[in-house]
Design an enzyme around this catalytic site. Sequence first.
Site, mmCIF file in Angstrom:
data_model
loop_
_atom_site.group_PDB
_atom_site.id
_atom_site.type_symbol
_atom_site.label_atom_id
_atom_site.label_comp_id
_atom_site.label_asym_id
_atom_site.label_seq_id
_atom_site.Cartn_x
_atom_site.Cartn_y
_atom_site.Cartn_z
ATOM 1 N N TYR A 1 -1.590 -1.414 10.407
ATOM 2 C CA TYR A 1 -1.578 -1.521 8.938
ATOM 3 C C TYR A 1 -0.289 -0.934 8.365
ATOM 4 O O TYR A 1 0.372 -1.543 7.527
ATOM 5 C CB TYR A 1 -2.812 -0.782 8.402
ATOM 6 C CG TYR A 1 -3.102 -0.977 6.929
ATOM 7 C CD1 TYR A 1 -3.836 -2.074 6.480
ATOM 8 C CD2 TYR A 1 -2.678 -0.047 5.985
ATOM 9 C CE1 TYR A 1 -4.132 -2.238 5.133
ATOM 10 C CE2 TYR A 1 -2.966 -0.208 4.641
ATOM 11 C CZ TYR A 1 -3.696 -1.300 4.221
ATOM 12 O OH TYR A 1 -3.982 -1.457 2.881
ATOM 13 N N SER B 1 0.876 -1.172 0.000
ATOM 14 C CA SER B 1 0.000 0.000 0.000
ATOM 15 C C SER B 1 0.915 1.225 0.000
ATOM 16 O O SER B 1 2.110 1.108 0.311
ATOM 17 C CB SER B 1 -0.833 -0.006 1.291
ATOM 18 O OG SER B 1 -1.401 1.267 1.550
HETATM 19 P P1 NAD Z 1 -11.103 -6.748 0.170
HETATM 20 O O1 NAD Z 1 -11.650 -6.679 1.563
HETATM 21 O O2 NAD Z 1 -11.980 -6.405 -0.987
HETATM 22 O O3 NAD Z 1 -10.489 -8.216 -0.111
HETATM 23 C C1 NAD Z 1 -9.714 -8.884 0.838
HETATM 24 C C2 NAD Z 1 -9.561 -10.324 0.417
HETATM 25 O O4 NAD Z 1 -8.808 -10.991 1.431
HETATM 26 C C3 NAD Z 1 -10.889 -11.074 0.289
HETATM 27 O O5 NAD Z 1 -10.803 -12.023 -0.750
HETATM 28 C C4 NAD Z 1 -11.002 -11.781 1.644
HETATM 29 O O6 NAD Z 1 -11.816 -12.942 1.616
HETATM 30 C C5 NAD Z 1 -9.545 -12.135 1.879
HETATM 31 N N1 NAD Z 1 -9.252 -12.410 3.283
HETATM 32 C C6 NAD Z 1 -9.562 -11.665 4.385
HETATM 33 N N2 NAD Z 1 -9.135 -12.267 5.504
HETATM 34 C C7 NAD Z 1 -8.530 -13.425 5.104
HETATM 35 C C8 NAD Z 1 -7.892 -14.493 5.792
HETATM 36 N N3 NAD Z 1 -7.786 -14.499 7.132
HETATM 37 N N4 NAD Z 1 -7.385 -15.520 5.065
HETATM 38 C C9 NAD Z 1 -7.503 -15.529 3.704
HETATM 39 N N5 NAD Z 1 -8.089 -14.547 3.001
HETATM 40 C C10 NAD Z 1 -8.596 -13.510 3.706
HETATM 41 O O7 NAD Z 1 -9.801 -5.815 0.223
HETATM 42 P P2 NAD Z 1 -8.951 -5.090 -0.932
HETATM 43 O O8 NAD Z 1 -9.183 -3.626 -0.813
HETATM 44 O O9 NAD Z 1 -9.129 -5.764 -2.242
HETATM 45 O O10 NAD Z 1 -7.488 -5.353 -0.368
HETATM 46 C C11 NAD Z 1 -6.605 -6.309 -0.912
HETATM 47 C C12 NAD Z 1 -5.186 -5.939 -0.506
HETATM 48 O O11 NAD Z 1 -4.862 -4.668 -1.064
HETATM 49 C C13 NAD Z 1 -4.983 -5.813 1.009
HETATM 50 O O12 NAD Z 1 -3.716 -6.328 1.368
HETATM 51 C C14 NAD Z 1 -5.023 -4.309 1.235
HETATM 52 O O13 NAD Z 1 -4.289 -3.934 2.368
HETATM 53 C C15 NAD Z 1 -4.376 -3.824 -0.047
HETATM 54 N N6 NAD Z 1 -4.667 -2.423 -0.391
HETATM 55 C C16 NAD Z 1 -5.939 -1.989 -0.554
HETATM 56 C C17 NAD Z 1 -6.159 -0.651 -0.902
HETATM 57 C C18 NAD Z 1 -7.525 -0.090 -1.132
HETATM 58 O O14 NAD Z 1 -7.644 1.132 -1.257
HETATM 59 N N7 NAD Z 1 -8.558 -0.904 -1.231
HETATM 60 C C19 NAD Z 1 -5.074 0.208 -1.053
HETATM 61 C C20 NAD Z 1 -3.788 -0.273 -0.862
HETATM 62 C C21 NAD Z 1 -3.590 -1.595 -0.532
#
Ligand code: NAD
Length: 260
Positions: free
Chosen positions: A155, A142
């Site tokens: 985080y 991130s």
């Molecule tokens: P999301 O909540 O849409 O998806 C998260 C995924 O992780 C889902 O498939 C969920 O089932 C899975 N998950 C959650 N807990 C789990 C566990 N204990 N074991 C296995 N799978 C698990 O989130 P997202 O926004 O798509 O985030 C994905 C990644 O991107 C994360 O690492 C997040 O930190 C990172 N990220 C997101 C953003 C944003 O703005 N959305 C920005 C930067 C980084």
Amino acid sequence: MQQHSVAVVTGSTSGIGLGIARSLAAHGHHLVLNGLSTPLEADALCAALAQEFGIETAYSGADLSHADGVAGLIDTAQARFGRIDVLVNNAGIQFTAPVHEFPVERWDAILALNLSAAFHAIRRALPGMLERGHGRIVNIASVHGLVGSVHKAAYVAAKHGLVGLGKVVALETAGSGVTCNTVCPGWVLTPLVEKQIAERAAMEGIPYAQASGELLEEKQPSKQFVTPEQLGELVAFLASPAAAQLTGQAIAVDGAWTAR
Ligand code: NAD
């Protein structure tokens, strides 16, 4: 691609992970999907991707917040396809609170999934990659792997850790045919961020659309969300032969968030 490459994408039943899985499938990679879904939803997702892209899919519902769960996922992939060519460590969660009020169990849960799961997965998948002289590891961190924000102690600590882990893996694998990079997205409109926008709207007593605009305005100069599709195509490039010398990098995709 002569032989289908096999990609494992953690947390790929939703949001960014799903976008990455779709791009890798479009580029001909077989997929091992993972995430917290019902068996029915997982079956439907596997079947839909297999049909749309003409690839093979498998699913593991392993909870990656424990080393055993991560081992289960990697072993499922090995058993189904015999190898892993691309490992994308994407699964992650968020919780916000001032550091002195941060619940210890939330700290532990975020560190376990957002950082330690990547270590466990890399540790288990890397020997096969080194043996075959080819592999691609992509960590999804991130902008919070590069800069801080208030109320995100766990985080930010985990994501900075992930950037560091990626550098060490890149150094240890340099010249082996394996690369390791860390992608650092800004705001992406996924369930994880929708929750933060809803909380902001409730706290300030403003409409969701206004809260969403304010969230972007505050940090992301482009004032546009990054999309899962854009991140998917970046990961597909990192998995391609053209990226063979691109390793050890933290790649920000953040509408200029970290440029100022
Ligand atoms: P999301 O909540 O849409 O998806 C998260 C995924 O992780 C889902 O498939 C969920 O089932 C899975 N998950 C959650 N807990 C789990 C566990 N204990 N074991 C296995 N799978 C698990 O989130 P997202 O926004 O798509 O985030 C994905 C990644 O991107 C994360 O690492 C997040 O930190 C990172 N990220 C997101 C953003 C944003 O703005 N959305 C920005 C930067 C980084």
